[in-house]
Structure formats: structure tokens, C-alpha cells
Write an enzyme that holds these catalytic residues in place. Sequence first.
Site, PDB file in Angstrom:
ATOM      1  N   ASP A  63       0.834  -1.200   0.000  1.00 36.07           N
ATOM      2  CA  ASP A  63       0.000   0.000   0.000  1.00 36.07           C
ATOM      3  C   ASP A  63       0.875   1.258   0.000  1.00 36.07           C
ATOM      4  OD1 ASP A  63      -2.740   1.105   0.360  1.00 36.07           O
ATOM      5  OD2 ASP A  63      -1.898   1.910   2.212  1.00 36.07           O
ATOM      6  N   GLU A 111      14.644 -15.012   0.805  1.00 34.13           N
ATOM      7  CA  GLU A 111      15.021 -16.010   1.826  1.00 34.13           C
ATOM      8  C   GLU A 111      14.089 -17.211   1.794  1.00 34.13           C
ATOM      9  OE1 GLU A 111      14.579 -14.076   5.620  1.00 34.13           O
ATOM     10  OE2 GLU A 111      16.076 -12.560   5.125  1.00 34.13           O
TER      11      GLU A 111
END
Length: 545
Positions: A205, A255
Site C-alpha cells: 500500500d 530467503e
Amino acid sequence: MSTSAVPWWRDAVIYQVYIRSFADGNGDGVGDIAGIRSRLPYLKWLGVDAVWINPWYRSPMADHGYDVADYREIDPLFGTLEEAERLIEEAHAHGIRVIPDIVPNHTSDRHAWFRAALAAGPGSPERERYVFRQGRGPDGAEPPNDWVSCFGGPAWTRLPDGEWYLHLFAPEQPDLNWQHPEVRAEFESILRFWFARGVDGFRIDVAHGLIKHPELPDLPPPLEEKGPRRHLDHPHWDRDEVHDIYRSWRRVADEFPGDRSFVAEAWADTPERLAAYVRADGLHTAFNFDFLMSSWDAKDLRAVIDDSLSMLGAVGAPATWVLSNHDVVRHPSRYGRKTARRWTVNEPYRAEGPLDLELGTLRARAAALLMLALPGGAYVYQGEELGLPEVEDLPESVLQDPVWERSGHADRGRDGCRVPIPWSGSSPPYGFSPDGARGEPWLPQPAAWAGRGMAEQRGDEHSMLELYRAALRLRREHPALGDGDLTWLDAPAGVLVFGREPGFVCAVNLSAEGYRLPAHTSLLLASGPVEDGVLAPDHAAWLAV
Ligand code: NOJ
């Protein structure tokens, strides 16, 4: 979920679930996680690759969830963390990926950090996580600068202790200070929290708003109305330093196994500036609002398509295409108006002039075929596949968007595109809530939606729903569609025709005359009847060549 060589996010069709208005599982009149879970078979049938779910976190709902009080909890209105985990698992079992919304620009004023900041008082380290300042003028009674809230009024609110705090949106949404290491560390931890629960990515956002000019200067004078678009050095939008944040977020996503990805809600002045968000070490994709803001005009659309493909292509990123979302007037209602005016960044689009909904719907059908044939990914806002128009006659007494109050009732806000969607039947709640529900839908649904839900459109070959379904199926099957390039083909003024390899042509007629389709081996799909090889105005067709 498919495991093709192209990462899924390069050409995914992502369905936007505005959770309050998608499906109500517990009968309180507000959509929830139980509702989404019960409708996963529908989404699979429709043929989308992923869902983006608007904020579901614990929130006082001053801006319907874009004011987050706890990023690791689900709001009780929507369900529980356990239900969210189930939803992620079940969606995956249906071959659908899940992308929640993350809101990093601001928290709720009820977030533990903001409460601590209020309690600790001026000059405290707790206030440094937000943007607190002394006011201007002899007794500090003037805001620290002239910034304005996107929802109307000043972007600053003064506290009883005399300090002011910044909120680019509602006063209940204080802006975080992204120069503070704790803010950065906390959001990386929140991303890991959700990635570990299996989410496939995030919609970010206000991705272009996190970094503010350190001196908080007044706004620059607005650009002259005319002339080519150019970048304005703005004190709180799209500052270069913001990309440093997203480089770290990219490392966090990497990751985790399985192509996790980000999509930025970034409003940039130019396509070059937008492309900066999606460089190889940054975010993966960004919404293409230029496409959404374009008028129904062949020249305008072609320019947007060319600019987007060339600027994003230059950094190796795919384009995304979007026609509607929970912040803008639904596109059948935009396209059903005469205005050919292009809508610009930071100018709220509001419906103007008489509406020809039949025309708007014809164009929406053609626009769907255009969007889904373009190279890259696409977004479908819930209800768009039903051809829902904007609800423009909501009574003032039911309006809930903070924009309505903050604008002093000058702007009715965004509720008209957020009305709970119809699933079946001839009277409200149209299957949105279960039978015998105790609550009414949180916004009233129009009588005109009787018989226009999924159940009624399903199996009707002329319906918008079956058009979307057929297009999504072809898009999955046809080797030319999805990621890749396009080549423009010769066409008369007002007609867009492009080819994609192997053997595919899309034609969209935005002119006032019929257009004779080029030679083809078969008509794969059309937005309406094609007679004697002639594509009528406001129609589109997909051809095998
Ligand atoms: C953009 C969201 O899409 C909108 O709904 C919200 O009001 C603002 N950001 C503030 O978070």
C-alpha cells in the site's frame, strides 16, 4: 500450481478480493475469511492464478482496514489467524496463490507504537517512530507545513500537548518514520511472519510514500496543466531513497522458497519513475495505473501500452494491467460516459455526466479482451467479471468512506465500487450472506442486481462471467498469451490490432465504424457477435492466424 519456467508473477491473473464485500461466511453482513474459503471453488472454476486480499489485520476500521493496529493478528470481524492459515493452505490446494496487503506508510492510531508515542510525550524516543513536529507561528498553532491529506484537509493533527503529527491519509492513520531503524526492522519481521505462513507475496500500500524529505518543506507549485508528463521533485511522493527499503524487502522475500513476489501500489509521474520500483534487485511488479486512467481512446491506450512495455521491458520487469479496484469508479461506469478526458495522477476520478451503461458494458467486454491479451499480468477486481457498474445512488446516510466526511461532503468517496457483490437470487443479500443471516450487507445492494449474480450468469454464453472465464481459459492454454511481446499491425484510426507469436491476433475497435478483421484461421473469442468478418464498434476479438 504450475511450475513452468516463467516465474508465476510475470503473467499471473490476480483476482482482487475486497474482503468486506466478497462473501460473508458468518452472517453479520460483512465479508470474511470463512466466506473466501467457501468460494475458492468458484475462483478455481473462473480460472485465476492468485488472490490479492485487502487488509485483514486487526484494525479499528477508520479506513476499512488500511489503519492497522496489529499486523500479526486478523481482525475478529474477518476471522482468526488460524482461519487465515487454513485459507492459505486451501487456496494452495486449489492451485491459487495468496497475496495479502501490507500497509507500511502508516499504522492505526490504536497501534501499540502510536499509543506509546502519545503517552510518552514530546521529545520522547517513542515519538521518533512517527513524524511529530512543533507547529509554525508564534505559539505553534499553524501546522508544520502545507501538506494536505489525500482524504481532504491538512495532513497534520495537533495534540493537546501542542505537538503535531503527520497523516497523509486520515488522522487515524499516522505516518511512520521510515528513517528509523526500528520501523525497518519491524516490517521485515512482519514480512517474515506471513511468508513463514505460506503467503506468496504482498501488495504494498502507498509504496511510493514511505520516505519524506528530511526537512519537510512546503509543497512545490503544481505543474502547468499542459505539456508532457515529467517528474516533480516532491517532498513526500516517490523519493529515490524509497528503493533502498524495497531492496531489503526483496532480500527478505528471496530467503523463502517458491518465488514470493511483491506488487507495488506506486503512483509515479512517469513510466520511467514507475519502472524504478521493479528493477532486478527491487520489487517484482507494480500496478499500471496509466492503463486504468486512460480514456476509451485508441491513441491514448496505445501510447500507454507502448510506454509501459518499453519502460518496464528496459528493466526486465513484466507489465501489469488493471481496469478497476476498490479505490476507483468501476470501469463500465467510466467507459459509459462521453468524456474523453484523460484522468491524471492525484486527481480523484468521479463519475461525471449522463451514463450510457449499455455502451459502458460493451466497452468493458472489449477492454477485458484487450487487457487479457497484453503481455504481462492482469488484475480482476471482484465483480468486474459480472460486469458490475458503480453504485452511484447510495444514500448519503450509508456512506462510510472517510473521504466523505474529510472532504466536507464534497466527495462521496469510494463506497460505490465496494458494495457487497451478488452471488445468486433476486433480492438482497443475493447470496452474499448465508440464508437467515442476522446482519444486512454493510452497504445496501441495488435492486438492479437481481438475477445478475454468478449463479445466473454461469452457463449463459452471452454473460460477462462466461466471457471472462473463456478468456482466462484460452489465456492459460494459448502459447502466445501471458509473458512476452506484441507487434502492432496496420489498422485504421481508432482500431488497435496486435499480433503475438505464435499465431495470435487481438483486434479492438474503438472507432465509430465497423472494422473488417484481418485474415485468420479461426475466431477464438469475441466480445460480441462478429458478422461477415466485421468487428462492430466497441468490440474486440481474438483470432488464430
Ligand atoms: C491505498 C488504498 O488502496 C486505499 O484504499 C487506502 O485508503 C489508502 N491507500 C490509504 O492506506
